[in-house]
Scaffold this motif. Structure first.
Motif, mmCIF file in Angstrom:
data_model
loop_
_atom_site.group_PDB
_atom_site.id
_atom_site.type_symbol
_atom_site.label_atom_id
_atom_site.label_comp_id
_atom_site.label_asym_id
_atom_site.label_seq_id
_atom_site.Cartn_x
_atom_site.Cartn_y
_atom_site.Cartn_z
ATOM 1 N N LEU A 20 8.419 -1.960 5.798
ATOM 2 C CA LEU A 20 8.312 -3.298 6.388
ATOM 3 C C LEU A 20 7.519 -4.265 5.517
ATOM 4 C CD1 LEU A 20 7.671 -2.412 10.145
ATOM 5 C CD2 LEU A 20 9.822 -3.074 9.057
ATOM 6 N N SER A 21 6.937 -3.771 4.437
ATOM 7 C CA SER A 21 6.121 -4.622 3.576
ATOM 8 C C SER A 21 7.008 -5.510 2.711
ATOM 9 C CB SER A 21 5.221 -3.769 2.677
ATOM 10 O OG SER A 21 4.365 -2.973 3.457
ATOM 11 N N ALA A 22 6.433 -6.621 2.293
ATOM 12 C CA ALA A 22 7.153 -7.571 1.445
ATOM 13 C C ALA A 22 6.442 -7.682 0.105
ATOM 14 C CB ALA A 22 7.221 -8.938 2.129
ATOM 15 N N GLY A 23 7.164 -8.194 -0.883
ATOM 16 C CA GLY A 23 6.564 -8.408 -2.190
ATOM 17 C C GLY A 23 6.918 -7.314 -3.175
ATOM 18 N N TYR A 40 4.085 -3.863 -7.445
ATOM 19 C CA TYR A 40 2.706 -3.888 -7.948
ATOM 20 C C TYR A 40 1.731 -4.406 -6.898
ATOM 21 C CZ TYR A 40 3.848 -8.814 -9.038
ATOM 22 O OH TYR A 40 4.242 -10.126 -8.968
ATOM 23 N N ALA A 41 2.251 -5.115 -5.886
ATOM 24 C CA ALA A 41 1.385 -5.588 -4.801
ATOM 25 C C ALA A 41 0.904 -4.425 -3.936
ATOM 26 C CB ALA A 41 2.130 -6.617 -3.946
ATOM 27 N N ALA A 42 1.616 -3.286 -3.999
ATOM 28 C CA ALA A 42 1.248 -2.132 -3.168
ATOM 29 C C ALA A 42 0.091 -1.337 -3.747
ATOM 30 C CB ALA A 42 2.466 -1.211 -3.004
ATOM 31 N N PHE A 43 -0.158 -1.462 -5.044
ATOM 32 C CA PHE A 43 -1.173 -0.614 -5.676
ATOM 33 C C PHE A 43 -2.591 -0.881 -5.169
ATOM 34 C CE2 PHE A 43 2.073 -0.629 -9.291
ATOM 35 C CZ PHE A 43 2.704 0.498 -8.795
ATOM 36 N N PRO A 44 -3.047 -2.154 -5.054
ATOM 37 C CA PRO A 44 -4.397 -2.370 -4.501
ATOM 38 C C PRO A 44 -4.533 -1.864 -3.067
ATOM 39 C CG PRO A 44 -3.578 -4.362 -5.579
ATOM 40 C CD PRO A 44 -2.428 -3.427 -5.476
ATOM 41 N N ILE A 100 4.249 8.159 -0.240
ATOM 42 C CA ILE A 100 5.309 7.691 0.661
ATOM 43 C C ILE A 100 5.273 6.170 0.784
ATOM 44 C CG2 ILE A 100 6.089 7.678 3.068
ATOM 45 C CD1 ILE A 100 5.204 10.620 3.225
ATOM 46 N N ILE A 101 4.082 5.597 0.936
ATOM 47 C CA ILE A 101 3.960 4.139 1.054
ATOM 48 C C ILE A 101 4.482 3.454 -0.205
ATOM 49 C CG2 ILE A 101 2.319 2.212 1.181
ATOM 50 C CD1 ILE A 101 0.561 4.053 2.962
ATOM 51 N N LEU A 102 4.034 3.907 -1.366
ATOM 52 C CA LEU A 102 4.447 3.290 -2.624
ATOM 53 C C LEU A 102 5.952 3.432 -2.842
ATOM 54 C CD1 LEU A 102 1.567 4.444 -5.019
ATOM 55 C CD2 LEU A 102 1.812 2.235 -3.891
ATOM 56 N N SER A 103 6.482 4.620 -2.570
ATOM 57 C CA SER A 103 7.900 4.869 -2.823
ATOM 58 C C SER A 103 8.799 4.103 -1.863
ATOM 59 C CB SER A 103 8.190 6.377 -2.714
ATOM 60 O OG SER A 103 7.400 7.107 -3.621
ATOM 61 N N SER A 104 8.443 4.092 -0.575
ATOM 62 C CA SER A 104 9.267 3.353 0.389
ATOM 63 C C SER A 104 9.152 1.854 0.151
ATOM 64 C CB SER A 104 8.852 3.708 1.825
ATOM 65 O OG SER A 104 7.472 3.457 2.046
ATOM 66 N N TRP A 105 7.972 1.390 -0.269
ATOM 67 C CA TRP A 105 7.798 -0.019 -0.633
ATOM 68 C C TRP A 105 8.760 -0.393 -1.759
ATOM 69 C CZ3 TRP A 105 2.718 -2.734 0.454
ATOM 70 C CH2 TRP A 105 2.729 -4.058 0.025
#
Length: 245
Positions: free
Chosen positions: A89-92, A95-99, A116-121
């Motif tokens: 459900l995240s946008a962007g 690289y925005a997911a790393f922080p 899982i978060i990084l990959s699904s993002w």
């Protein structure tokens, strides 16, 4: 001094040398690469401030116990589902997911759920799935999505298995067998509350609070925890030997 600066900026120096080399060999491609780099830098300057504000909000407003319960090592399938949901459900850009991943990891999220978060993002965001179904068909999208989810789960658990015996604390070099007290300078607003509460432990330096001691007595734990709880932006991070074990 100069050597130290060169080591810290070696990546930028290497990139600069590559640009110079490409400019000498193929000026047209060098200009195209430079324009693409400028485009992505502009995008990052727009997106990253929002992401950093979000990480500050996570640090300050969401208790560590909530992160551990939702995304921690013992969160099980519920944690996997929440990690998939957050990433999808995240946008962007990725690289925005790393922080955000770094912040969640430091607050108790498991390695597998961070993967899982990084990959699904990166590959199963909801808007992307809608476009995929529109152009390639619903059947294609569903099969590809199911196979991607299976692959992500395998990758998450393999990564967690490989790294489970290693220290993985996002850029935290503190020894596991010692008390760890630090102030995240990017979050500190220089209010001085911690210095007033515990002047023997903290001091002000260049408008921000810093840790004033190199070793801590166990008798100070209760007072330190009070400063952690009172910090208005959650910039103080403390872990004792007992908590680490």
């Amino acid at each position: 001094m100069m050597c130290s600066k060169l080591k810290k900026n070696k990546l930028f120096i290497m990139i600069g040398l590559l640009y110079i080399g490409l400019l000498l060999v193929n000026p047209g491609k060098a200009l195209e690469a430079f324009n693409n780099s400028i485009y992505y830098l502009k995008e990052m300057f727009i997106i990253l401030p929002v992401i950093f504000l979000l990480t500050v909000a996570i640090e300050a407003l969401i208790p560590k116990s909530v992160i551990i319960k939702s995304f921690g090592k013992n969160s099980g399938l519920k944690g996997n589902f929440l990690a998939f949901l957050l990433g999808s459900l995240s946008a962007g850009p990725i690289y925005a997911a790393f922080p955000i991943g770094k912040t969640l990891l430091s607050k108790g999220a498991s390695i597998s759920n961070i993967v899982i978060i990084l990959s699904s993002w990166a590959v199963i965001k909801v808007p992307m799935l809608a476009n995929e179904a529109k152009f390639l068909g619903v059947d294609f999208m569903l099969i590809r999505w199911l196979l991607t989810v299976v692959a992500i789960l395998l990758m998450a658990y393999i990564t967690a298995f490989i790294l489970k015996k290693k220290e993985l604390q996002a850029h935290n070099d503190n020894d596991e067998n010692t008390n760890s007290l630090m102030i995240k300078q990017e979050y500190c607003i220089g209010c001085g509350l911690c210095v007033r509460m515990l002047p023997e432990m903290y001091k002000m330096k260049e408008g921000k609070a810093v840790v004033a001691v190199t070793s801590m007595e166990e008798e100070s734990v209760e007072e330190i925890h009070k400063t952690v709880q009172k910090c208005p932006v959650g910039a103080i991070q403390y872990t004792s030997k007992i908590e680490q074990n």
